[in-house]
Design a protein around this motif. Structure first.
Motif, mmCIF file in Angstrom:
data_model
loop_
_atom_site.group_PDB
_atom_site.id
_atom_site.type_symbol
_atom_site.label_atom_id
_atom_site.label_comp_id
_atom_site.label_asym_id
_atom_site.label_seq_id
_atom_site.Cartn_x
_atom_site.Cartn_y
_atom_site.Cartn_z
ATOM 1 N N GLY A 226 -1.219 -20.868 3.908
ATOM 2 C CA GLY A 226 0.083 -20.432 4.400
ATOM 3 C C GLY A 226 0.814 -19.562 3.392
ATOM 4 O O GLY A 226 1.476 -18.585 3.751
ATOM 5 N N HIS A 227 0.695 -19.911 2.119
ATOM 6 C CA HIS A 227 1.341 -19.107 1.077
ATOM 7 C C HIS A 227 0.702 -17.728 0.980
ATOM 8 O O HIS A 227 1.407 -16.710 0.859
ATOM 9 C CB HIS A 227 1.243 -19.835 -0.261
ATOM 10 N N HIS A 228 -0.631 -17.688 1.036
ATOM 11 C CA HIS A 228 -1.341 -16.416 0.856
ATOM 12 C C HIS A 228 -1.226 -15.525 2.092
ATOM 13 O O HIS A 228 -1.048 -14.304 1.969
ATOM 14 C CB HIS A 228 -2.812 -16.696 0.554
ATOM 15 N N VAL A 229 -1.317 -16.110 3.281
ATOM 16 C CA VAL A 229 -1.361 -15.322 4.514
ATOM 17 C C VAL A 229 0.024 -15.128 5.117
ATOM 18 O O VAL A 229 0.380 -14.024 5.549
ATOM 19 C CB VAL A 229 -2.298 -15.986 5.546
ATOM 20 N N LEU A 230 0.816 -16.199 5.140
ATOM 21 C CA LEU A 230 2.101 -16.164 5.831
ATOM 22 C C LEU A 230 3.299 -16.058 4.891
ATOM 23 O O LEU A 230 4.439 -15.972 5.343
ATOM 24 C CB LEU A 230 2.254 -17.412 6.711
ATOM 25 N N GLY A 231 3.015 -16.102 3.589
ATOM 26 C CA GLY A 231 4.096 -15.960 2.627
ATOM 27 C C GLY A 231 4.969 -17.187 2.468
ATOM 28 O O GLY A 231 6.147 -17.078 2.099
ATOM 29 N N TRP A 232 4.418 -18.378 2.759
ATOM 30 C CA TRP A 232 5.213 -19.595 2.599
ATOM 31 C C TRP A 232 5.664 -19.756 1.157
ATOM 32 O O TRP A 232 4.894 -19.578 0.217
ATOM 33 C CB TRP A 232 4.387 -20.815 2.990
#
Length: 266
Positions: A226-232
């Motif tokens: 989520g952090h890498h793909v969605l910028g969480w």
């Protein structure tokens, strides 16, 4: 030689180092990282002596809830001190050093069980990678708590006090994710080695640990994706980190507590 005097001295040093770092965050005393590391190192030395004395008294490998608490808390303190030389993680001592002190107190109160046989290399790999993963992710969890405090202060426009003593928000977040990446690599090694070298990871006495460890892995892997793909980031990242670590905490110590304390099984 008795372990209790070393434990008491270690507790004093742990609490002293944590107190100074806490006062630093609240800007009551000047920043003295070398002092905190030095006192923390003295605590770790005394902590290690406790482990050495208890190993000598049990004449070999010791397993169970009490030894696990004492050993892993020492490992967390060592990793924190080492990492603080390169990363701004020393503030985590505020939470982790008192926990190490508490583990020493609690470890002496909990019952000990029978001596274990020497570990085979594969099982030793599983045990070591498990302990390292837990320790690394413990530091990440406290880093997440500090990040949550920092986020809350900024959202409420409180820019004095603790917010001025912490590193920039982006740095805190970056370090947290670096810790999670390393912890996840170790956790993956732990899970894979468990499947390879343990007789049956879904046996009754291992089932809860296996399921909870896999659940923690899924949560933390989802966070990284989520952090890498969605910028969480921000509080969402904090929540996922703490949920993942809570599952891991239950996997490592919850099953031991139920078996050894509630059910009185070694």
């Amino acid at each position: 030689m008795q372990a209790l005097p070393f434990a008491l001295v270690a507790i004093i040093f742990y609490l002293g180092a944590a107190s100074w770092q806490a006062l630093t965050l609240f800007r009551r005393v000047p920043r003295r990282p070398a002092l905190v590391r030095g006192v923390g190192l003295l605590a770790v030395i005394c902590h290690t002596l406790v482990i050495a004395v208890l190993l000598h008294q049990t004449q070999g490998t010791w397993l169970g809830l009490a030894p696990s608490l004492i050993t892993i808390s020492a490992l967390i303190a060592v990793l924190l001190l080492l990492m603080s030389l390169a990363k701004p993680v020393l503030n985590a001592a505020i939470g982790l050093f008192p926990l190490a002190a508490g583990s020493l107190l609690l470890g002496f109160e909990l019952p000990y069980h029978h001596q274990a046989e020497a570990m085979e290399p594969g099982i030793a790999l599983h045990a070591i990678s498990s302990a390292l993963a837990f320790a690394m992710l413990a530091i990440a969890a406290v880093q997440a708590v500090l990040l949550a405090v920092q986020n809350s202060a900024l959202r409420h426009h409180r820019i004095r006090g603790i917010i001025q003593a912490l590193p920039p928000l982006t740095t805190m977040e970056r370090v947290m994710f670096e810790l999670i990446w390393v912890g996840m690599a170790l956790l993956t090694l732990s899970i894979v080695s468990g499947f390879l070298f343990l007789d049956n990871v879904f046996a009754q006495h291992l089932l809860h640990k296996t399921v909870l460890s896999l659940a923690a892995w899924v949560i933390l892997a989802g966070l990284l994706v989520g952090h890498h793909v969605l910028g969480w980031r921000g509080l969402k990242a904090v929540r996922w980190t703490l949920v993942g670590y809570l599952l891991l905490l239950l996997a490592y110590f919850g099953s031991k507590f139920v078996l050894e304390i509630l059910l009185n099984r070694s």
